[in-house]
Design a protein around this motif. Structure first.
Motif, PDB file in Angstrom:
ATOM      1  N   ASN A  84       0.847  -1.179   0.000  1.00 48.23           N
ATOM      2  CA  ASN A  84       0.000   0.000   0.000  1.00 48.23           C
ATOM      3  C   ASN A  84       0.895   1.246   0.000  1.00 48.23           C
ATOM      4  OD1 ASN A  84      -1.610   2.220   0.786  1.00 48.23           O
ATOM      5  ND2 ASN A  84      -3.063   0.858   1.788  1.00 48.23           N
ATOM      6  N   PRO A  85       0.883   2.043  -1.086  1.00 46.00           N
ATOM      7  CA  PRO A  85       1.740   3.234  -1.154  1.00 46.00           C
ATOM      8  C   PRO A  85       1.467   4.233  -0.035  1.00 46.00           C
ATOM      9  CG  PRO A  85       0.883   2.721  -3.325  1.00 46.00           C
ATOM     10  CD  PRO A  85       0.171   1.821  -2.351  1.00 46.00           C
ATOM     11  N   GLY A  86       0.212   4.367   0.376  1.00 47.16           N
ATOM     12  CA  GLY A  86      -0.130   5.283   1.462  1.00 47.16           C
ATOM     13  C   GLY A  86       0.491   4.867   2.777  1.00 47.16           C
ATOM     14  N   VAL A  87       0.446   3.578   3.066  1.00 48.51           N
ATOM     15  CA  VAL A  87       1.054   3.067   4.300  1.00 48.51           C
ATOM     16  C   VAL A  87       2.569   3.286   4.254  1.00 48.51           C
ATOM     17  CG1 VAL A  87       1.554   0.968   5.638  1.00 48.51           C
ATOM     18  CG2 VAL A  87      -0.750   1.385   4.769  1.00 48.51           C
ATOM     19  N   ALA A  88       3.175   3.015   3.107  1.00 44.40           N
ATOM     20  CA  ALA A  88       4.623   3.204   2.970  1.00 44.40           C
ATOM     21  C   ALA A  88       5.000   4.662   3.204  1.00 44.40           C
ATOM     22  CB  ALA A  88       5.082   2.746   1.590  1.00 44.40           C
ATOM     23  N   ALA A  89       4.225   5.581   2.636  1.00 43.95           N
ATOM     24  CA  ALA A  89       4.511   7.009   2.800  1.00 43.95           C
ATOM     25  C   ALA A  89       4.340   7.450   4.253  1.00 43.95           C
ATOM     26  CB  ALA A  89       3.616   7.835   1.880  1.00 43.95           C
ATOM     27  N   VAL A  90       3.280   6.994   4.899  1.00 48.65           N
ATOM     28  CA  VAL A  90       3.039   7.381   6.297  1.00 48.65           C
ATOM     29  C   VAL A  90       4.137   6.817   7.203  1.00 48.65           C
ATOM     30  CG1 VAL A  90       1.487   7.036   8.262  1.00 48.65           C
ATOM     31  CG2 VAL A  90       0.559   7.709   6.048  1.00 48.65           C
ATOM     32  N   LEU A  91       4.536   5.585   6.976  1.00 49.11           N
ATOM     33  CA  LEU A  91       5.616   5.012   7.783  1.00 49.11           C
ATOM     34  C   LEU A  91       6.906   5.812   7.633  1.00 49.11           C
ATOM     35  CD1 LEU A  91       5.020   1.186   7.262  1.00 49.11           C
ATOM     36  CD2 LEU A  91       4.727   2.486   9.380  1.00 49.11           C
ATOM     37  N   SER A  92       7.208   6.230   6.404  1.00 50.40           N
ATOM     38  CA  SER A  92       8.409   7.038   6.198  1.00 50.40           C
ATOM     39  C   SER A  92       8.250   8.436   6.770  1.00 50.40           C
ATOM     40  CB  SER A  92       8.761   7.123   4.714  1.00 50.40           C
ATOM     41  OG  SER A  92       9.600   6.057   4.360  1.00 50.40           O
ATOM     42  N   ALA A  93       7.028   8.936   6.825  1.00 51.85           N
ATOM     43  CA  ALA A  93       6.801  10.247   7.439  1.00 51.85           C
ATOM     44  C   ALA A  93       7.013  10.164   8.947  1.00 51.85           C
ATOM     45  CB  ALA A  93       5.398  10.753   7.123  1.00 51.85           C
ATOM     46  N   LEU A  94       6.658   9.021   9.542  1.00 47.91           N
ATOM     47  CA  LEU A  94       6.852   8.848  10.982  1.00 47.91           C
ATOM     48  C   LEU A  94       8.327   8.722  11.330  1.00 47.91           C
ATOM     49  CD1 LEU A  94       3.947   6.375  11.772  1.00 47.91           C
ATOM     50  CD2 LEU A  94       4.068   8.816  12.325  1.00 47.91           C
ATOM     51  N   TRP A  95       9.044   7.910  10.565  1.00 49.80           N
ATOM     52  CA  TRP A  95      10.490   7.772  10.748  1.00 49.80           C
ATOM     53  C   TRP A  95      11.093   7.342   9.420  1.00 49.80           C
ATOM     54  CZ3 TRP A  95      13.606   9.492  14.365  1.00 49.80           C
ATOM     55  CH2 TRP A  95      14.936   9.112  14.308  1.00 49.80           C
ATOM     56  N   VAL A  96      12.028   8.122   8.935  1.00 48.03           N
ATOM     57  CA  VAL A  96      12.643   7.859   7.637  1.00 48.03           C
ATOM     58  C   VAL A  96      13.219   6.444   7.619  1.00 48.03           C
ATOM     59  CG1 VAL A  96      14.497   8.538   6.073  1.00 48.03           C
ATOM     60  CG2 VAL A  96      13.137  10.280   7.216  1.00 48.03           C
ATOM     61  N   GLY A  97      12.885   5.711   6.586  1.00 51.70           N
ATOM     62  CA  GLY A  97      13.390   4.352   6.412  1.00 51.70           C
ATOM     63  C   GLY A  97      12.361   3.273   6.704  1.00 51.70           C
ATOM     64  N   LEU A  98      11.340   3.597   7.517  1.00 52.28           N
ATOM     65  CA  LEU A  98      10.328   2.580   7.824  1.00 52.28           C
ATOM     66  C   LEU A  98       9.531   2.178   6.585  1.00 52.28           C
ATOM     67  CD1 LEU A  98       8.819   3.603  11.293  1.00 52.28           C
ATOM     68  CD2 LEU A  98      10.357   1.711  10.761  1.00 52.28           C
ATOM     69  N   GLY A  99       9.245   3.124   5.730  1.00 54.58           N
ATOM     70  CA  GLY A  99       8.512   2.817   4.496  1.00 54.58           C
ATOM     71  C   GLY A  99       9.311   1.906   3.587  1.00 54.58           C
ATOM     72  N   GLN A 100      10.621   2.138   3.518  1.00 48.54           N
ATOM     73  CA  GLN A 100      11.470   1.287   2.695  1.00 48.54           C
ATOM     74  C   GLN A 100      11.519  -0.128   3.271  1.00 48.54           C
ATOM     75  OE1 GLN A 100      12.114   4.486   3.411  1.00 48.54           O
ATOM     76  NE2 GLN A 100      12.192   5.316   1.350  1.00 48.54           N
ATOM     77  N   ILE A 101      11.599  -0.238   4.585  1.00 45.45           N
ATOM     78  CA  ILE A 101      11.598  -1.562   5.217  1.00 45.45           C
ATOM     79  C   ILE A 101      10.263  -2.258   4.963  1.00 45.45           C
ATOM     80  CG2 ILE A 101      11.648  -2.752   7.454  1.00 45.45           C
ATOM     81  CD1 ILE A 101      13.766  -0.633   8.308  1.00 45.45           C
TER      82      ILE A 101
END
Length: 80
Positions: A11-28
């Motif tokens: 889910n691109p939205g989840v990936a973006a929000v995770l990276s907004a919370l802490w950089v790198g979480l969306g990539q993981i």
């Protein structure tokens, strides 16, 4: 017949929000663990560099890049 929610779908939205919370979480979340860890380390170093003012420029750039990359990578994963 279209498969919904099969393994590998991100889910691109989840990936973006995770990276907004802490950089790198969306990539993981997207499965790019190495890239996510590198972004986390670079982001932490950038925070430290705020004390010598260069971090005031680099920190928001890294944060925005992390969000953008996580979102686009999730879209690419979904399109194959």
């Amino acid at each position: 017949m279209r498969q919904i929610g099969y393994i590998g779908q991100k889910n691109p939205g989840v990936a973006a929000v995770l990276s907004a919370l802490w950089v790198g979480l969306g990539q993981i979340y997207n499965g790019e663990i190495g890239k996510g860890l590198v972004l986390m380390v670079v982001y932490i170093i950038s925070w430290v560099l705020i004390f010598v003012f260069i971090g005031l420029v680099t920190t928001p750039i890294i944060w925005i890049y992390g969000i953008y990359d996580a979102y686009n990578t999730a879209k690419e994963i979904n399109t194959g």
